[in-house]
Design a protein around this motif. Structure first.
Motif, short mmCIF file in Angstrom:
data_model
loop_
_atom_site.label_atom_id
_atom_site.label_comp_id
_atom_site.label_asym_id
_atom_site.label_seq_id
_atom_site.Cartn_x
_atom_site.Cartn_y
_atom_site.Cartn_z
N ILE A 85 0.85 -1.20 0.00
CA ILE A 85 0.00 0.00 0.00
C ILE A 85 0.89 1.25 0.00
N ALA A 86 1.91 1.26 0.84
CA ALA A 86 2.81 2.41 0.92
C ALA A 86 3.53 2.63 -0.42
N CYS A 87 3.99 1.56 -1.03
CA CYS A 87 4.66 1.69 -2.34
C CYS A 87 3.69 2.21 -3.39
N CYS A 88 2.48 1.66 -3.41
CA CYS A 88 1.47 2.12 -4.38
C CYS A 88 1.13 3.59 -4.16
N PHE A 89 1.12 4.01 -2.89
CA PHE A 89 0.82 5.40 -2.54
C PHE A 89 1.81 6.35 -3.19
N GLY B 177 -7.40 1.03 -11.07
CA GLY B 177 -8.84 0.79 -10.95
C GLY B 177 -9.15 -0.16 -9.82
N PHE B 178 -8.34 -1.22 -9.69
CA PHE B 178 -8.55 -2.17 -8.61
C PHE B 178 -8.36 -1.51 -7.25
N VAL B 179 -7.33 -0.71 -7.10
CA VAL B 179 -7.06 -0.05 -5.81
C VAL B 179 -8.26 0.79 -5.40
#
Length: 174
Positions: A19-23, A154-156
């Motif tokens: 989550i942190a990386c995606c952020f 889109g999934f997130v």
């Protein structure tokens, strides 16, 4: 087999780390201009995207493997075993304005399985883009990486909506 303490802690934190990386990676991806390879005058976001992306790819693959171990794949991919009953029940329930329940082999788990496929796609294509940088194949891997990354975005968003639904369900049942 007992994992070393570091590996147990890492395994427990994979979801939060991804989550942190995606952020960082998802919103900043539009600020990078990487084609066949990282430019000599690349900006800080390009370096962050490449190196944090490589770390995120490794974490992502570990996360997908962790989710699928010990029969976990049956929850996220029940269609591989031709188990559709809970999924159909959830879809019928949605038509009657009933929220699907989390867990099990229903709609929410199937959507999470799609997220795992998208995450694995982003990880593999990103690593392949990095491995093939400077070569003609790099641009093909870049194209695939962008397609999977858009799907993951889109999934997130959908995953966040489902998380809110889950919290509402917990509050309602408390």
């Amino acid at each position: 087999m007992k994992l070393p303490r570091f590996m147990r802690v890492l395994s427990d934190k994979l979801h939060v780390l991804i989550i942190a990386c995606c952020f960082v990676l998802l919103p900043s991806s539009s600020w990078i201009l990487i084609g066949r390879q990282l430019r000599k005058n690349a900006n800080i976001w390009e370096y962050i995207h490449v190196y944090l992306g490589a770390i995120a790819a490794i974490l992502g693959v570990l996360f997908v493997v962790k989710c699928c171990l010990k029969g976990g794949w049956r929850q996220f991919f029940p269609w591989l075993n031709l188990q559709f009953s809970q999924l159909i029940d959830d879809i019928v329930g949605l038509c009657k304005l009933k929220l699907p329940s989390s867990g099990g082999k229903g709609l929410l788990s199937v959507v999470e399985g799609i997220g795992l496929i998208l995450l694995m796609g982003v990880c593999v294509t990103g690593l392949m883009w990095l491995i093939f940088q400077g070569q003609a194949d790099a641009l093909s891997w870049r194209k695939y990486h962008i397609i999977f990354a858009q799907g993951l975005c889109g999934f997130v968003l959908l995953h966040m909506v489902f998380a809110v639904i889950h919290v509402v369900e917990m509050i309602k049942n408390a």
